[in-house]
Motif scaffolding. Structure first.
Motif, PDB file in Angstrom:
ATOM      1  N   ILE A   1      -1.523  11.275  -8.086  1.00 33.64           N
ATOM      2  CA  ILE A   1      -0.126  11.040  -7.682  1.00 33.64           C
ATOM      3  C   ILE A   1       0.616  12.343  -7.348  1.00 33.64           C
TER       4      ILE A   1
ATOM      5  N   ARG B   1       0.830  -1.203   0.000  1.00 33.11           N
ATOM      6  CA  ARG B   1       0.000   0.000   0.000  1.00 33.11           C
ATOM      7  C   ARG B   1       0.875   1.268   0.000  1.00 33.11           C
TER       8      ARG B   1
ATOM      9  N   VAL C   1      -5.309   9.731 -12.909  1.00 35.18           N
ATOM     10  CA  VAL C   1      -4.108   9.184 -12.264  1.00 35.18           C
ATOM     11  C   VAL C   1      -3.111  10.294 -11.961  1.00 35.18           C
TER      12      VAL C   1
ATOM     13  N   LYS D   1       2.603   3.469 -11.515  1.00 41.65           N
ATOM     14  CA  LYS D   1       1.384   4.203 -11.149  1.00 41.65           C
ATOM     15  C   LYS D   1       0.135   3.587 -11.758  1.00 41.65           C
TER      16      LYS D   1
ATOM     17  N   THR E   1       1.006  -1.198  -7.328  1.00 44.18           N
ATOM     18  CA  THR E   1       0.414  -0.327  -8.350  1.00 44.18           C
ATOM     19  C   THR E   1      -0.965   0.160  -7.890  1.00 44.18           C
ATOM     20  N   PRO E   2      -1.170   1.466  -7.739  1.00 36.96           N
ATOM     21  CA  PRO E   2      -2.431   1.939  -7.139  1.00 36.96           C
ATOM     22  C   PRO E   2      -3.648   1.851  -8.058  1.00 36.96           C
TER      23      PRO E   2
ATOM     24  N   ALA F   1       4.672   5.091  -5.530  1.00 35.86           N
ATOM     25  CA  ALA F   1       4.604   3.733  -6.067  1.00 35.86           C
ATOM     26  C   ALA F   1       5.499   3.591  -7.302  1.00 35.86           C
TER      27      ALA F   1
ATOM     28  N   ALA G   1       0.398   6.692  -3.564  1.00 31.17           N
ATOM     29  CA  ALA G   1       0.370   6.657  -5.034  1.00 31.17           C
ATOM     30  C   ALA G   1       1.531   7.446  -5.637  1.00 31.17           C
ATOM     31  N   LYS G   2       1.929   8.554  -4.988  1.00 31.25           N
ATOM     32  CA  LYS G   2       2.993   9.400  -5.543  1.00 31.25           C
ATOM     33  C   LYS G   2       4.357   8.719  -5.492  1.00 31.25           C
TER      34      LYS G   2
ATOM     35  N   TYR H   1      -9.142  -0.003  -8.078  1.00 30.91           N
ATOM     36  CA  TYR H   1      -8.355   0.670  -7.051  1.00 30.91           C
ATOM     37  C   TYR H   1      -7.686  -0.379  -6.158  1.00 30.91           C
ATOM     38  N   ARG H   2      -6.389  -0.249  -6.016  1.00 36.19           N
ATOM     39  CA  ARG H   2      -5.589  -1.254  -5.291  1.00 36.19           C
ATOM     40  C   ARG H   2      -6.066  -1.494  -3.859  1.00 36.19           C
TER      41      ARG H   2
END
Length: 483
Positions: free
Chosen positions: A482, A382, A478, A391, A440-441, A388, A385-386, A460-461
């Protein structure tokens, strides 16, 4: 002491299986405490590096960055105190010949004790370290019957100092009596200090101001352990903030607060952190603390904040015979200009590799999603997102009917903005699981309905929820998430 060794080992295994971190030179049985970052690990590390750099330089009015060389004139390390003081107490077991860093040996034993008893032992150790009482440290080890993990005995040598710097020969011909000896830098800070005047004058910088740097450092650790937490080759993200003498207390507290804000911006709860004040101060400091994170191996240091006084600049002035002074035209409380002085320094120093390990520890989760009749599970990372590594996963439902072509068009549209991954092999469920495992989010599935109405399924992850959105909205959605 809190310790989840099963989770820690699971993270290590996961990192290797999914391309985050590998043992270095593994085909030759590896090299102790040296690791290579794989395709996903290098992306994660780069994202953390870029996030720190942007926060520390681009978003600040008075901090700039440099990139100093790893090799420095050897007198640098005499001036900094590393030649004389950069040592750790070590002890050897006479039966196994295994060498231990004393604090690691005692800390390892403390982790096997009840929390209060372990804390009391650590406090006793820290007092002895602060007093440099090596005989007392040996007595503490022997009185608690702390055994060698290999031999199982308490047959110990005396405690002695061990210098942590790597040395090498500089140039094509080895000199006599160490004429050509240089060191691999054990920290990045000195590259900032020796460039203090270069940056100040060329950038017309005014006190207070900071100089930031990210770079490799090298330490010949007695016992390097705990995966990438303690390595012999590692990367630091440091900032030295130059201030007027006498203002160090307020700036020290300011940077403690600011650095904790940065950590919390990673999405990690404040309860997972704590400040730990140093009992034994380094030779250059008048105040120091660590920001510690609750790893699966317990609370450990991620970042250090130090009030370094004027030690470094003053010593470099003495050894180089070059003035390291700043002329301050501002008027003080007495109505007179401050004039010339050697600035004091507040340092923030965070380990990039330790930050990666912190993010992996916080992100890793094993989930049981099944029922007694239909078992199911997943491992998910988890990441924010910024940060990961990837993306967006772009996944055509089938390899035919024009779906891959639509997916490739989306890939071409998005890949210049953020990191994407394209895959068309296996069932969509298996592909989702692989994307979860690397953190990957967002995943986009292109199916036959996409051809009819121009919509796709976004998954959504964290929640595994899915919804239909317009294909043309994917990139902006996306990109916004991020930031």
């Amino acid at each position: 002491m809190a310790n989840d060794s099963n989770k820690f080992q699971a993270i290590i295994s996961h990192c290797k299986e999914y391309g985050f971190i590998f043992p270095s030179s593994e085909i030759y049985d590896g090299l102790s405490a040296v690791y290579d970052y794989g395709q996903n690990g290098s992306e994660l590390k780069k994202n953390v590096r870029d996030y720190w750099w942007k926060w520390m330089t681009q978003l600040q009015d008075n901090i700039v960055g440099i990139d100093a060389a790893i090799f420095m004139h050897p007198t640098t390390w005499k001036a900094s105190g590393h030649v004389d003081n950069f040592s750790d107490p070590m002890i050897d077991n006479k039966d196994s010949k295994k060498r231990y860093r004393v604090d690691h040996l005692i800390e390892g034993f403390a982790e096997t004790l009840p929390e209060a008893e372990g804390a009391e032992l650590i406090a006793s150790m820290e007092k002895l370290l602060a007093a440099e009482d090596f005989a007392g440290l040996k007595q503490l080890i022997e009185s608690r019957k702390i055994k060698c993990a290999i031999s199982g005995t308490v047959n110990w040598t005396d405690v002695r100092q061990f210098n942590l710097m790597f040395s090498t020969e500089f140039g094509s011909v080895s000199g006599e009596e160490g004429d050509n000896m240089v060191y691999l830098r054990p920290e990045t800070a000195q590259g900032i200090f020796v460039n203090f005047l270069n940056v100040q004058k060329s950038g017309r910088m005014k006190i207070p101001f900071g100089i930031a740097q990210i770079g490799k450092a090298f330490r010949n650790e007695i016992v390097a352990r705990q995966f990438i937490f303690r390595m012999r080759e590692f990367e630091q993200m440091e900032m030295q903030f130059f201030i007027r003498p006498g203002t160090q207390k307020e700036w020290y507290e300011f940077w403690k607060t600011e650095r904790m804000k940065w950590h919390l911006s990673l999405g990690i709860p404040e309860s997972r952190y704590r400040f730990h004040d140093h009992v034994k101060l380094a030779h250059y400091a008048d105040a120091a603390c660590d920001i510690e994170y609750d790893f699966p191996i317990g609370f450990k240091e991620v970042e250090g904040i130090h009030s370094r006084t004027d030690f470094d600049l003053k010593n470099h002035q003495e050894f180089s015979r070059k003035k390291m002074q700043y002329f301050d035209p501002e008027v003080g409380p007495d109505g007179k200009p401050y004039g010339n002085y050697i600035p004091y320094v507040i340092e923030t120093s965070i380990g990039l590799d330790r930050t990666v390990m912190m993010l992996l520890s916080e992100a890793y989760e094993e989930q049981d999603l099944g029922t007694p009749d239909k078992p199911d599970s997943r491992v998910v990372l988890r990441f924010p997102a910024k940060l990961a590594p990837v993306k967006l996963g772009i996944l055509p439902l089938t390899k035919k009917d024009g779906l891959p072509e639509i997916a490739q068009e989306l890939m071409a549209e998005c890949r210049s903005v953020f990191k994407c991954f394209y895959e068309e092999k296996d069932t969509i469920g298996k592909r989702y699981r692989r994307m979860d495992a690397i953190g990957t989010p967002f995943c986009i599935t292109i199916d036959h309905q996409t051809k009819e109405d121009g919509t796709v399924t976004i998954r959504y992850r964290d929640t595994m929820e899915q919804e239909r959105i317009p294909l043309k909205a994917v990139k902006d959605l996306v990109d916004k998430a991020i930031q």
